[in-house]
Each structure stands twice: as C-alpha cells, then as structure tokens.
Design an enzyme around this catalytic site. Sequence first.
Site, PDB file in Angstrom:
ATOM      1  N   LYS A 130      45.457  33.471  38.113  1.00 30.27           N
ATOM      2  CA  LYS A 130      44.810  33.261  39.512  1.00 30.27           C
ATOM      3  C   LYS A 130      44.577  31.786  39.215  1.00 30.27           C
ATOM      4  CE  LYS A 130      45.267  37.252  41.398  1.00 30.27           C
ATOM      5  NZ  LYS A 130      45.565  38.271  40.539  1.00 30.27           N
TER       6      LYS A 130
HETATM    7  C1  LIG Z   1      45.459  39.891  40.955  1.00 32.02           C
HETATM    8  C2  LIG Z   1      45.103  40.766  42.170  1.00 32.02           C
HETATM    9  C3  LIG Z   1      44.043  41.690  42.336  1.00 32.02           C
HETATM   10  C4  LIG Z   1      43.600  42.331  40.888  1.00 32.02           C
HETATM   11  O1  LIG Z   1      42.729  41.358  40.175  1.00 32.02           O
HETATM   12  P1  LIG Z   1      42.422  41.656  38.963  1.00 32.02           P
HETATM   13  O2  LIG Z   1      41.365  40.567  38.360  1.00 32.02           O
HETATM   14  O3  LIG Z   1      43.683  41.502  37.810  1.00 32.02           O
HETATM   15  O4  LIG Z   1      42.046  42.828  38.787  1.00 32.02           O
HETATM   16  C5  LIG Z   1      43.867  42.380  43.427  1.00 32.02           C
HETATM   17  N1  LIG Z   1      44.389  42.148  44.429  1.00 32.02           N
HETATM   18  C6  LIG Z   1      45.240  40.905  44.602  1.00 32.02           C
HETATM   19  C7  LIG Z   1      45.967  40.869  45.760  1.00 32.02           C
HETATM   20  C8  LIG Z   1      45.761  40.280  43.380  1.00 32.02           C
HETATM   21  O5  LIG Z   1      46.775  39.394  43.505  1.00 32.02           O
END
Ligand SMILES: *Cc1c(COP(=O)(O)O)cnc(C)c1O
Length: 390
Positions: free
Chosen positions: A188
């Site tokens: 992210k």
């Molecule tokens: C990455 C992601 C998640 C989950 O995030 P984590 O921190 O890996 O649990 C949820 N929703 C979207 C749209 C994502 O891209």
Amino acid sequence: MSDTRLREFLPFHRPYMGEEEINEVIDTLRSGWLTMGPKTARLEEKFAASLGAGHAVAVNSCTAALHLALECLGVGPGDEVITSPYTFSATAAAIMYCGAKPVFADTEADYPNIDPAAVQRAITERTKAIIPVHFAGGPCDMDALMELGASCGAAVIEDAAHALPSRYKGRRIGTIGPATCFSLYAGKNITTGEGGMIATDSAELADQLRIRRLHGISRDAWKRYTAEGSWYYEVSERGFKYNMTDINAAIGLHQLDRLEAFHTRRVEIVALYDALLADTPGVLCPRPSSYGESSWHLYVVRIDGGAVSVDRNSVIEMMKQDNIGTSVHFIPLHLHSFYQERLGVTENDFPNSRSLYEAAISLPLFPTMSNDDVRAVVASLGRIMAENRR
Ligand SMILES: *Cc1c(COP(=O)(O)O)cnc(C)c1O
C-alpha cells in the site's frame, strides 16, 4: 528480443524503507517492548492528527479493521452488508467473519467505484451496513452513499485500503463516515509491513474497537478491580487477536512522515503517464474521480479492444518479456468459485465490474520510480499497441 526491453526488471511495486524506519525497529527490539505498547499509541495519535480524525485505532491488517468495525457496529448473522464486487476478497471475507451476508452492488459503467443507484436497488430490510471501496484511491460518491445509509439505518464503513491520502470534496477520507478502514500492508501507499487503522470521530466506538482488538479485555474492568492487583483482568466482550505490534508501529511512525512526499511523487508519475500515453491508440488512461482527489494508489489503464487486436492477458505477457512487472486489480468477487457457491452469484451478474476488469492492467507506480522508468513502461506499451493495431 524487443528493442523496448529493460535490462533490469522493473517491479509493479517496491516498498521504500529508509534508515529511520530501520533504526526505529532496532530501537524497539532493544527496548524489550515488542508487542502493542508506546509506539503503537504514538502511531495512532500521529495517524489521527494527520487525518484530522478524532481517533485512530491500530490493528494488524485492514481485513481485521473491517471485521472489527462491523463487529462493533453490531453486524451479525442474518444481516446483509452491501459492497462492491470490484474489490479484494478481504472486503467480503470480513463481512462473512461476522456471519453476515455480502450483497454486491455493481460499479458505475465507466468508473470502478460502487454505483449508488445499484446500492439503492440492493437495500432490503436486512441491510445493516454499506462498505464502499475507494478504488485506487479515487473517492466514491460519499454524499449519495451516506444518504442511502441514513435512509435504511445502515452504517457506511469505508474500505479505504487504497485511499491514503485521498480527499472527498476537500475533506480527507477518514473524516466522513463513522468508521474508515486503512491498510498498512507492504503493497500500500505507506506500510508497517502488515497493519491496519480504523479512523473514527466517536470516542465510544474507539473504546470498543480497542477492547475487542485484544481479547475483549476491558481496561475499565481493570480499574474497577485494582484492589485485586495488576494480575487481574476481565473479558467483557467477544474479543479478537488483532492488535498491532510496536515493531510494526516503529516502521509506520517514519512512513507516515513520508506520506506527503510519497504522494507528491505519485501525482508527478501519474501526470507523466497521462501525458506520455495521451496519444497511444489502444490504451485508455484512468480518469480522475468526479468526487475529489485520489491518493493514486494504482494507475490502471484499460486496453481498448476496438483499437488493437491483443487482449489484456497477452499485453501483460509481452510487458513481462520486456522486463516490466504489472498487476491486475481486481478479479471481481463474483468470478471466484467460493463466492459463486456461497452467495449464488454468477459471472454474468455484475457486467460493469466484469468489463472493467477484463481490460485492466495496473502499471508500475511507486515513489522511487524514475521518470526514465515511466518512459520505459510507456515505450513498451506503445510498441505493443503499434504492432497490434487493427
Ligand atoms: C489490500 C486491501 C485490503 C486488505 O488489506 P490488508 O491490510 O492486507 O488486510 C482490503 N481491501 C482492499 C480494497 C485492498 O486492496
């Protein structure tokens, strides 16, 4: 070998780790306090302040954040939660952790965010929450969604995994709905390795989230029984093991300091892609959200089958031959066997999501990419399009 092949592989994403993050982790390891403690508390304060939100509660993923938010808002068996099929599996999985049923509402035809008109059609007397996903960081139509939520008594919990830092009509995502869930996963915009945050203005909700992220142990119950000594604890709620650790928070403290600089560079890269791809037939650039400023978590182009005779999958393969990493966000949930079997959805159900997905390629985008890297991606894509024009 093509003449647009890079000598070294350019990945789709590369997280940045500075000396500050590394030293802060070492400091944490030497401090003897490894799990949730003072650094997690500092990260929460800093995160809330940077958003302008009342509170931020740290957890070990955005998936946990979504589950915990739903749990604290009372979503349970028999309830329905409306969300987009154009998302990562975690969004729907979190709904199912509560025993509730995900109900999909399709995206707009030409933009990968949930269509409020489709949400309206999906509302039933069982609707307990709505989870919009700010795809790639482009804000959803929040006024319409908040109004729909209010009309049926459903809480609007945002999946803001991509939306740091995004703005809806000038307001930071994280200050609009009752609970907004962010991801600090390695892929992210900023990261703690693994991690998540829930932003809320409600002190009461923040308290509940803090109790339930760590076994349901109530701090107030501790206070009531101080006479029993420090060993005493009381489980007052159904709890989970979702806390962040100080090792992760140590990374986050410095990543958060870099957020603005990262964002500025992302916006520059996006502008360069837009300019260089403007006259590449066969490639459609992502358009900005109509509702505000994107965090530009992803730069998703679409292959225009009317202009070129190659499909998306072949383009990905040819770019890989050119040493360029790409990705696809996302395979819509109604195309996965699990959701088909469990929810009775079929591949024909949400045509907007499906057609957006079938043409989509996420190009490399991360702050330490050079302008030459961007030019190399565009050169590769341009060559592939030119060689396959209809
Ligand atoms: C990455 C992601 C998640 C989950 O995030 P984590 O921190 O890996 O649990 C949820 N929703 C979207 C749209 C994502 O891209």
